[in-house]
Design a protein around this motif. Structure first.
Motif, PDB file in Angstrom:
ATOM      1  N   MET A 174      14.499  10.073  26.914  1.00  0.00           N
ATOM      2  CA  MET A 174      13.705  11.286  26.738  1.00  0.00           C
ATOM      3  C   MET A 174      12.713  11.507  27.879  1.00  0.00           C
ATOM      4  SD  MET A 174      11.216  10.019  23.689  1.00  0.00           S
ATOM      5  CE  MET A 174       9.503   9.572  24.046  1.00  0.00           C
ATOM      6  N   GLU A 175      12.364  10.462  28.612  1.00  0.00           N
ATOM      7  CA  GLU A 175      11.414  10.616  29.711  1.00  0.00           C
ATOM      8  C   GLU A 175      12.032  11.259  30.944  1.00  0.00           C
ATOM      9  OE1 GLU A 175       8.306   6.885  28.999  1.00  0.00           O
ATOM     10  OE2 GLU A 175      10.103   6.600  30.229  1.00  0.00           O
ATOM     11  N   HIS A 176      13.364  11.171  31.082  1.00  0.00           N
ATOM     12  CA  HIS A 176      13.979  11.631  32.329  1.00  0.00           C
ATOM     13  C   HIS A 176      15.230  12.470  32.124  1.00  0.00           C
ATOM     14  CE1 HIS A 176      11.223   8.985  34.418  1.00  0.00           C
ATOM     15  NE2 HIS A 176      11.592   8.006  33.617  1.00  0.00           N
ATOM     16  N   TYR A 177      15.572  12.752  30.878  1.00  0.00           N
ATOM     17  CA  TYR A 177      16.820  13.456  30.578  1.00  0.00           C
ATOM     18  C   TYR A 177      16.991  14.728  31.411  1.00  0.00           C
ATOM     19  CZ  TYR A 177      20.298  16.229  28.100  1.00  0.00           C
ATOM     20  OH  TYR A 177      21.409  16.985  27.802  1.00  0.00           O
ATOM     21  N   GLY A 178      18.128  14.796  32.099  1.00  0.00           N
ATOM     22  CA  GLY A 178      18.538  16.028  32.755  1.00  0.00           C
ATOM     23  C   GLY A 178      17.856  16.372  34.058  1.00  0.00           C
ATOM     24  N   ILE A 179      16.789  15.672  34.414  1.00  0.00           N
ATOM     25  CA  ILE A 179      16.079  15.996  35.651  1.00  0.00           C
ATOM     26  C   ILE A 179      16.836  15.412  36.839  1.00  0.00           C
ATOM     27  CG2 ILE A 179      13.949  15.597  36.966  1.00  0.00           C
ATOM     28  CD1 ILE A 179      12.400  15.797  34.399  1.00  0.00           C
ATOM     29  N   VAL A 180      16.898  16.153  37.912  1.00  0.00           N
ATOM     30  CA  VAL A 180      17.572  15.696  39.129  1.00  0.00           C
ATOM     31  C   VAL A 180      16.554  15.645  40.270  1.00  0.00           C
ATOM     32  CG1 VAL A 180      19.816  16.617  38.426  1.00  0.00           C
ATOM     33  CG2 VAL A 180      18.266  18.045  39.789  1.00  0.00           C
ATOM     34  N   ARG A 181      16.859  14.826  41.250  1.00  0.00           N
ATOM     35  CA  ARG A 181      15.972  14.710  42.416  1.00  0.00           C
ATOM     36  C   ARG A 181      16.807  14.501  43.662  1.00  0.00           C
ATOM     37  NH1 ARG A 181      13.560  10.381  45.206  1.00  0.00           N
ATOM     38  NH2 ARG A 181      14.306   8.878  43.655  1.00  0.00           N
ATOM     39  N   ASP A 182      16.481  15.227  44.692  1.00  0.00           N
ATOM     40  CA  ASP A 182      17.072  15.001  46.002  1.00  0.00           C
ATOM     41  C   ASP A 182      16.619  13.617  46.477  1.00  0.00           C
ATOM     42  OD1 ASP A 182      17.860  14.920  48.628  1.00  0.00           O
ATOM     43  OD2 ASP A 182      16.836  16.772  49.224  1.00  0.00           O
ATOM     44  N   PRO A 183      17.548  12.657  46.703  1.00  0.00           N
ATOM     45  CA  PRO A 183      17.131  11.305  47.109  1.00  0.00           C
ATOM     46  C   PRO A 183      16.268  11.276  48.358  1.00  0.00           C
ATOM     47  CG  PRO A 183      19.457  11.352  46.520  1.00  0.00           C
ATOM     48  CD  PRO A 183      19.003  12.779  46.562  1.00  0.00           C
ATOM     49  N   ALA A 184      16.342  12.337  49.169  1.00  0.00           N
ATOM     50  CA  ALA A 184      15.513  12.391  50.378  1.00  0.00           C
ATOM     51  C   ALA A 184      14.093  12.867  50.079  1.00  0.00           C
ATOM     52  CB  ALA A 184      16.161  13.321  51.407  1.00  0.00           C
ATOM     53  N   THR A 185      13.846  13.260  48.831  1.00  0.00           N
ATOM     54  CA  THR A 185      12.540  13.775  48.430  1.00  0.00           C
ATOM     55  C   THR A 185      11.733  12.684  47.735  1.00  0.00           C
ATOM     56  OG1 THR A 185      13.474  15.985  48.112  1.00  0.00           O
ATOM     57  CG2 THR A 185      11.356  15.530  47.058  1.00  0.00           C
ATOM     58  N   PRO A 186      10.476  12.465  48.103  1.00  0.00           N
ATOM     59  CA  PRO A 186       9.652  11.479  47.390  1.00  0.00           C
ATOM     60  C   PRO A 186       9.517  11.845  45.918  1.00  0.00           C
ATOM     61  CG  PRO A 186       8.595  12.196  49.434  1.00  0.00           C
ATOM     62  CD  PRO A 186       9.751  13.106  49.213  1.00  0.00           C
ATOM     63  N   VAL A 187       9.316  10.847  45.075  1.00  0.00           N
ATOM     64  CA  VAL A 187       9.132  11.093  43.646  1.00  0.00           C
ATOM     65  C   VAL A 187       7.834  11.855  43.430  1.00  0.00           C
ATOM     66  CG1 VAL A 187       8.893  10.043  41.367  1.00  0.00           C
ATOM     67  CG2 VAL A 187      10.391   8.985  43.078  1.00  0.00           C
ATOM     68  N   GLN A 188       7.931  12.950  42.698  1.00  0.00           N
ATOM     69  CA  GLN A 188       6.796  13.807  42.421  1.00  0.00           C
ATOM     70  C   GLN A 188       6.573  13.897  40.905  1.00  0.00           C
ATOM     71  OE1 GLN A 188       4.857  15.244  44.808  1.00  0.00           O
ATOM     72  NE2 GLN A 188       6.092  14.235  46.381  1.00  0.00           N
ATOM     73  N   PRO A 189       5.394  14.380  40.464  1.00  0.00           N
ATOM     74  CA  PRO A 189       5.152  14.517  39.022  1.00  0.00           C
ATOM     75  C   PRO A 189       6.209  15.360  38.309  1.00  0.00           C
ATOM     76  CG  PRO A 189       3.095  14.731  40.218  1.00  0.00           C
ATOM     77  CD  PRO A 189       4.181  14.676  41.254  1.00  0.00           C
ATOM     78  N   ARG A 190       6.847  16.281  39.013  1.00  0.00           N
ATOM     79  CA  ARG A 190       7.848  17.149  38.392  1.00  0.00           C
ATOM     80  C   ARG A 190       9.148  16.417  38.060  1.00  0.00           C
ATOM     81  NH1 ARG A 190      11.293  18.844  42.623  1.00  0.00           N
ATOM     82  NH2 ARG A 190      10.508  18.222  44.671  1.00  0.00           N
ATOM     83  N   HIS A 191       9.270  15.159  38.472  1.00  0.00           N
ATOM     84  CA  HIS A 191      10.527  14.438  38.281  1.00  0.00           C
ATOM     85  C   HIS A 191      10.587  13.599  37.006  1.00  0.00           C
ATOM     86  CE1 HIS A 191      11.004  15.039  42.817  1.00  0.00           C
ATOM     87  NE2 HIS A 191      11.991  15.709  42.238  1.00  0.00           N
ATOM     88  N   SER A 192       9.688  13.852  36.054  1.00  0.00           N
ATOM     89  CA  SER A 192       9.781  13.197  34.743  1.00  0.00           C
ATOM     90  C   SER A 192       9.083  14.073  33.715  1.00  0.00           C
ATOM     91  CB  SER A 192       9.163  11.798  34.778  1.00  0.00           C
ATOM     92  OG  SER A 192       7.827  11.833  35.205  1.00  0.00           O
ATOM     93  N   TRP A 193       9.481  13.904  32.469  1.00  0.00           N
ATOM     94  CA  TRP A 193       8.874  14.664  31.383  1.00  0.00           C
ATOM     95  C   TRP A 193       7.553  14.020  30.975  1.00  0.00           C
ATOM     96  CZ3 TRP A 193      11.046  19.213  30.718  1.00  0.00           C
ATOM     97  CH2 TRP A 193      12.400  19.376  31.006  1.00  0.00           C
ATOM     98  N   ASN A 194       6.586  14.854  30.682  1.00  0.00           N
ATOM     99  CA  ASN A 194       5.216  14.424  30.419  1.00  0.00           C
ATOM    100  C   ASN A 194       4.777  14.922  29.038  1.00  0.00           C
ATOM    101  OD1 ASN A 194       2.888  13.179  31.906  1.00  0.00           O
ATOM    102  ND2 ASN A 194       1.879  15.101  31.352  1.00  0.00           N
TER     103      ASN A 194
END
Length: 391
Positions: free
Chosen positions: A271-291
């Motif tokens: 539930m913390e990360h379901y469905g979210i995608v991230r460009d591997p070249a992009t640093p991890v940002q707050p938008r990359h997990s559910w809050n």
């Protein structure tokens, strides 16, 4: 700063002690205790609102010591739960409690039914997940503190998941929201399948991480220095302790409790990360997990709820995490979202619009392309239509 900001995190211990009392009391007290704790979270998060306060703590050592107290508390809960299925009065605990309280816990234990013991497994698994894994999550991120690391690993041993201290810190935080991360559930995946897949892939990832570390140090992979092997042996010690207390039945009961705690972790990952995608070249940002900032969940789970800040800065202590009110938000607090996740039709009905909104509001152009590909792989009509027509 008000002392209440320190005291609110001790609600965690109140809930743990409440579970302990319910387990020792036996009989109908066990399912009633389970229902009471679940009801507290579901109702509390529904009406309690959000906690977006960001106080400055002048005595963080108090909060660290509080985390360390989780180990004796969890050990007591698990001991009481294993004792509840033993035929002997292990260490004379039952006689002592009866003498102190006037309540015959041995008679109550003998009258406890199979269904009530099943509730005990669920309640104990819930405590292993909350008191064990959540606290260990905080402690094993403190790689500079050997005491916290040791306590954290013993807490994880109760759920057969000491590999979490390896994979989560050095794998998950690096690969989160990409296809290389075992803990990130892709769109369309069922939560029950995720528990199995994430467990297998997580252990494999932890082994590879530890293997590479030992090779860099010029050490043999099969050696006492291997934290993967040592960690699982810690769990074996706990199983052996349960066996010595009550034989095969007690050991089997403990294993079921531990597996329930492990499953709870993977549901939380889901539930913390379901469905979210991230460009591997992009640093991890707050938008990359559910809050979520739900008050009761935040206070009793050491701000695990502020997951977006945690992934942006994994080394920040829990009391210093910020609420990030504009981050992607979960359905509700943690226990509520867990319950929804365990009902797949309801989960997909509520989360699919949230995931599509994430694509629109948070994704970069490169991530929108990744999202379109993820939609096509999802096997779900609502996602598939978006994948065919782009985002």
């Amino acid at each position: 700063m008000s002392i209440l900001h320190y005291l609110k995190y001790f609600l965690f211990h109140v809930i743990g002690l409440s579970a302990l009392v319910a387990i020792v009391a036996g009989g109908s007290s066990i399912p009633l205790g389970l229902v009471a704790i679940l009801g507290l979270y579901l109702l509390g998060d529904a009406i309690g609102g959000d906690d977006v306060s960001t106080p400055t703590f002048r005595h963080p050592g108090i909060l660290t010591f509080q985390l360390w107290l989780a180990l004796p508390l969890l050990a007591l809960i698990v001991f009481a739960s294993v004792w509840s299925v033993c035929t002997a009065d292990v260490l004379g605990v039952g006689a002592q409690v009866t003498q102190l309280t006037g309540y015959d816990v041995l008679a109550a234990r003998n009258a406890t039914s199979m269904s009530q013991h099943l509730a005990g497994i669920v309640l104990t698994g819930l405590m292993i997940g909350m008191i064990g894994t959540i606290t260990a999550h905080e402690l094993t991120h403190r790689t500079w503190d050997p005491v916290s690391m040791l306590i954290g690993r013993w807490l994880l041993a109760f759920s057969f998941d000491t590999t979490f201290a390896i994979e989560h810190v050095y794998g998950h935080h690096r690969y989160v929201s990409t296809r290389d991360d075992p803990a990130t559930a892709p769109r369309g995946r069922n939560v029950y399948l995720h528990v199995l897949i994430s467990t297998i892939r997580g252990n494999a990832s932890a082994w590879l991480i530890e293997q590479k570390r030992l090779q860099r140090e010029g050490r043999s992979v099969v050696s006492p220095r291997n934290a993967f092997i040592r960690g699982h042996l810690m769990s074996v010690v706990l199983v052996a302790a349960a066996w010595s207390a009550g034989g095969l039945a007690a050991a089997g009961y403990f294993v079921l409790c531990g597996l329930a705690g492990k499953a709870l972790l993977e549901i939380v990952n889901y539930m913390e990360h379901y469905g979210i995608v991230r460009d591997p070249a992009t640093p991890v940002q707050p938008r990359h997990s559910w809050n979520t900032n739900r008050r009761l969940s935040s206070w009793t789970m050491f701000n695990l709820t502020r997951h977006s800040h945690h992934h942006a800065q994994g080394e920040v202590p829990y009391q210093d995490l910020k609420p990030f009110q504009h981050a992607p938000m979960m359905i509700s607090g943690y226990l509520t979202t867990i319950v929804v996740a365990m009902i797949p039709p309801l989960w997909h009905r509520l989360m699919t619009p949230k995931v599509l909104a994430w694509d629109r509001d948070f994704a970069t152009p490169a991530e929108r392309q990744l999202a379109a590909e993820a939609n096509l792989r999802s096997g779900m009509r609502a996602f598939h239509a978006r994948g065919q027509h782009g985002i």
